[in-house]
Design a protein around this motif. Structure first.
Motif, PDB file in Angstrom:
ATOM      1  N   LYS A   1       6.194  -4.632 -16.160  1.00 10.90           N
ATOM      2  CA  LYS A   1       6.709  -4.262 -17.489  1.00 10.90           C
ATOM      3  C   LYS A   1       7.973  -5.034 -17.807  1.00 10.90           C
ATOM      4  O   LYS A   1       8.165  -5.507 -18.935  1.00 10.90           O
TER       5      LYS A   1
ATOM      6  N   LEU B   1       4.439  -1.757 -11.103  1.00 17.66           N
ATOM      7  CA  LEU B   1       4.251  -1.553 -12.538  1.00 17.66           C
ATOM      8  C   LEU B   1       5.552  -1.782 -13.302  1.00 17.66           C
ATOM      9  O   LEU B   1       5.544  -2.371 -14.387  1.00 17.66           O
TER      10      LEU B   1
ATOM     11  N   ILE C   1      -3.160  -0.453 -17.634  1.00 23.59           N
ATOM     12  CA  ILE C   1      -2.898   0.426 -16.498  1.00 23.59           C
ATOM     13  C   ILE C   1      -1.856   1.453 -16.924  1.00 23.59           C
ATOM     14  O   ILE C   1      -0.784   1.110 -17.406  1.00 23.59           O
TER      15      ILE C   1
ATOM     16  N   GLN D   1      -6.927   4.380 -11.533  1.00 20.57           N
ATOM     17  CA  GLN D   1      -5.805   3.579 -12.041  1.00 20.57           C
ATOM     18  C   GLN D   1      -4.973   2.981 -10.910  1.00 20.57           C
ATOM     19  O   GLN D   1      -4.539   1.835 -10.978  1.00 20.57           O
TER      20      GLN D   1
ATOM     21  N   CYS E   1      -3.961  -1.392  -9.204  1.00 20.48           N
ATOM     22  CA  CYS E   1      -2.688  -1.990  -8.793  1.00 20.48           C
ATOM     23  C   CYS E   1      -2.743  -2.509  -7.359  1.00 20.48           C
ATOM     24  O   CYS E   1      -1.986  -3.415  -6.999  1.00 20.48           O
TER      25      CYS E   1
ATOM     26  N   THR F   1       3.524   1.155  -5.759  1.00 18.23           N
ATOM     27  CA  THR F   1       2.737   0.984  -6.976  1.00 18.23           C
ATOM     28  C   THR F   1       3.611   1.082  -8.217  1.00 18.23           C
ATOM     29  O   THR F   1       3.513   0.243  -9.129  1.00 18.23           O
TER      30      THR F   1
ATOM     31  N   ARG G   1       0.866   4.183 -16.223  1.00 15.76           N
ATOM     32  CA  ARG G   1       1.815   4.671 -15.207  1.00 15.76           C
ATOM     33  C   ARG G   1       1.675   6.180 -15.024  1.00 15.76           C
ATOM     34  O   ARG G   1       1.700   6.687 -13.897  1.00 15.76           O
TER      35      ARG G   1
END
Length: 244
Positions: free
Chosen positions: A238, A234, A94, A178, A182, A230, A96
């Motif tokens: 991470k 992410l 995915i 994308q 999410c 979102t 960012r």
């Protein structure tokens, strides 16, 4: 992304997302395969790094490889898969950056959509939007998150269709691939679904008053909240990932 190799469970994942698939031979096969593969990626049935075996897909669907190759190319154009010459085709991570870019596109287009809808929307159309929100609320309460997301899309699509802006929604739908990946993962977060429903009701309230500026403000607040949720998701993923 580093080069990939086939994992032992790839056949099982492939079989799972193709199970029960039925193709209509009277409409283009590539379009149907595209929908199948895209949905599998967007809903997380095929996770980042999962292989996309065109020969296996064609075999399981009982079709030639050509429409599968065309469908995978279309999915690749949306940044959902990556092709490695020596290793094959795999579901992409995915991005960012692509998520942020998608929201820029979506906000710009949907603000124009709702600006036009606010001045022409009818009482019947307001009631239709209310029915969509009610269906979304039921789905959230029953933890049917894939259904809730589908109703969310119905709400935004319907606003575009008030003035027959069907092409506008198609562009939004393609660009948000994308971000869609999410949504299913982040929606189970406490309160996320209810916040969306509350914002949809605020949008509907402004539309029902044919308040053009209020409708645009409510929509922008809604989409900006979605973007921040979102990006926070992410960033959390991470941060929790093991060091390479």
């Amino acid at each position: 992304m580093a080069s990939k190799s086939l994992d032992a469970g790839s056949d099982d994942k492939l079989a799972e997302f193709l199970r029960g698939a039925s193709l209509n031979r009277s409409i283009p096969l590539r379009d149907q395969v595209y929908v199948l593969v895209r949905k599998a990626i967007v809903t997380g049935k095929l996770a980042p790094g999962a292989p996309i075996n065109e020969i296996e897909i064609a075999s399981r669907l009982g079709i030639s490889r050509t429409p599968v190759r065309e469908a995978v190319k279309k999915v690749s154009d949306e940044g959902l898969v990556e092709v490695f010459a020596q290793n094959g085709t795999f579901v992409a991570d995915i991005s960012r950056k692509q998520v942020e870019e998608a929201y820029i596109i979506r906000i710009a287009l949907e603000l124009e959509s709702i600006k036009r809808a606010a001045s022409t929307i009818t009482t019947e159309q307001i009631q239709d939007l209310e029915d969509i929100i009610n269906a979304q609320e039921i789905a959230v309460k029953r933890a049917r998150f894939d259904e809730a997301i589908a109703r969310d899309d119905d709400f935004h699509r319907y606003i575009a269709e008030v003035n027959d802006l069907t092409m506008l929604w198609k562009v939004v739908d393609i660009s948000k691939a994308q971000m869609d990946r999410c949504r299913l993962l982040s929606l189970p977060s406490p309160g996320a679904g209810h916040e969306t429903i509350s914002q949809h009701r605020a949008i509907l309230d402004a539309l029902s008053r044919q308040d053009q500026q209020g409708s645009m403000q409510a929509l922008q607040a809604h989409l900006e909240t979605s973007l921040q949720n979102t990006l926070s998701y992410l960033d959390a993923v991470k941060a929790s990932a093991p060091a390479a």
